[in-house]
Design a protein around this motif. Structure first.
Motif, short mmCIF file in Angstrom:
data_model
loop_
_atom_site.label_atom_id
_atom_site.label_comp_id
_atom_site.label_asym_id
_atom_site.label_seq_id
_atom_site.Cartn_x
_atom_site.Cartn_y
_atom_site.Cartn_z
N TYR A 64 0.87 -1.18 0.00
CA TYR A 64 0.00 0.00 0.00
C TYR A 64 0.90 1.22 0.00
O TYR A 64 1.64 1.46 0.95
CB TYR A 64 -0.90 -0.01 1.24
N ASN A 76 -1.44 6.15 -3.18
CA ASN A 76 -2.59 6.77 -2.54
C ASN A 76 -2.17 8.10 -1.92
O ASN A 76 -0.99 8.35 -1.68
CB ASN A 76 -3.15 5.84 -1.45
N LEU A 83 -5.69 5.03 8.96
CA LEU A 83 -4.99 4.08 8.10
C LEU A 83 -5.61 2.69 8.19
O LEU A 83 -5.74 2.00 7.17
CB LEU A 83 -3.51 4.04 8.47
N ARG A 86 -8.67 2.49 6.05
CA ARG A 86 -8.32 2.55 4.62
C ARG A 86 -7.80 1.20 4.13
O ARG A 86 -8.16 0.76 3.03
CB ARG A 86 -7.27 3.64 4.39
N ARG A 89 -10.60 -1.47 3.57
CA ARG A 89 -11.48 -1.33 2.41
C ARG A 89 -10.72 -1.16 1.11
O ARG A 89 -11.32 -0.94 0.05
CB ARG A 89 -12.44 -0.16 2.63
N ALA A 90 -9.41 -1.29 1.16
CA ALA A 90 -8.60 -1.08 -0.04
C ALA A 90 -8.88 -2.14 -1.10
O ALA A 90 -9.16 -3.30 -0.78
CB ALA A 90 -7.12 -1.08 0.33
N ASP A 241 -6.97 2.89 -2.34
CA ASP A 241 -8.24 3.39 -1.83
C ASP A 241 -9.28 3.29 -2.96
O ASP A 241 -8.97 3.58 -4.12
CB ASP A 241 -8.11 4.85 -1.40
#
Length: 257
Positions: A64, A76, A83, A86, A89-90, A241
């Motif tokens: 990420y 992102n 964090l 995020r 749901r990434a 994201d």
């Protein structure tokens, strides 16, 4: 310390902003070595993200990225807050790199992987002369140019786009073969090839017109032949994201003036 769904490793580019961000995030969310992490958080620019993919490829750990560089197309937005949410749901994007096999004039062979592109570049003032083969068939007897490149969809908005190559949708299963400043054929703009294609460049007049080959970070000088194909046996996972998904970014780039 804010709880996270799985252990995180924070890695950073060698810049003041990136290193400071890594320290703050590790203090807030905890941090483990990359070998022990469930997710690697990379802080830097697009170049550093590619370095991270190569460095930890054998771990198979999702990456990420957060932008602490300049362009940040593969990254992102940076924020120290939320964090954990995020990451939960990434969206995942699996990338398969190109594998380059470069044979030098002395017969030595070097392999390299490229998530963006494999490029061939002239080394001197004289243009390169290349023969282009696709799946064992000669498609161009002689391409006179500054160079040529083969790009993945993920890399199609980088060097490929700067060389006036096409932007490729992420799920298109297509590679772009793009000339760099083609002199002859003067109006040739390149080709779109299936991702299964096996591409070969033969360097013509290599002693007089030396050529180098580059696969992301692997550079080979004085090549005589370069073979390229997508390696589906190798994969790396990027996390985005949902509102900044890579597929949407690539599509949006086609409408950017």
């Amino acid at each position: 310390m804010t709880p996270v769904p799985q252990p995180l490793a924070f890695v950073a580019a060698d810049t003041a902003d990136a290193c400071a961000a890594r320290q703050r995030l590790a203090q807030r969310y905890g941090g483990v070595p990359p070998e022990e992490a469930g997710i690697i958080v990379a802080l830097g620019g697009d170049g550093f993200l590619l370095e991270t993919l190569h460095r930890y490829l054998t771990l198979g750990t999702p990456v990420y990225g957060m932008n602490r560089g300049s362009v940040g197309f593969l990254l992102n937005d940076f924020s120290e807050d939320g964090l954990s949410a995020r990451l939960m749901r990434a969206q995942r994007v699996v990338l398969h790199p190109l594998r380059m096999t470069a044979t030098r004039q002395d017969g030595s062979v070097t392999d390299g992987l490229a998530f963006n592109e494999v490029s061939l570049l002239r080394e001197t003032r004289q243009a390169a002369k290349l023969r282009v083969m696709v799946d064992g068939v000669e498609r161009m007897e002689e391409l006179v140019c500054d160079g040529a490149l083969v790009s993945t969809p993920a890399g199609s908005t980088a060097y490929n786009l700067s060389a006036h190559g096409p932007i490729l949708p992420l799920g298109a299963d297509i590679l772009a073969l793009t000339p760099i400043s083609a002199f002859r054929p003067r109006r040739w703009r390149g080709a779109l090839l299936p991702h299964t294609a096996k591409i070969r460049f033969d360097v013509l007049e290599p002693a007089k017109r030396p050529v180098s080959a580059v696969a992301d970070f692997t550079e080979v000088r004085d090549v005589a032949r370069v073979e390229i194909h997508e390696d589906r046996g190798v994969a790396s996972t990027l996390l985005f994201d949902p509102e900044l998904a890579l597929e949407e970014r690539i599509l949006k780039e086609q409408f950017t003036p």
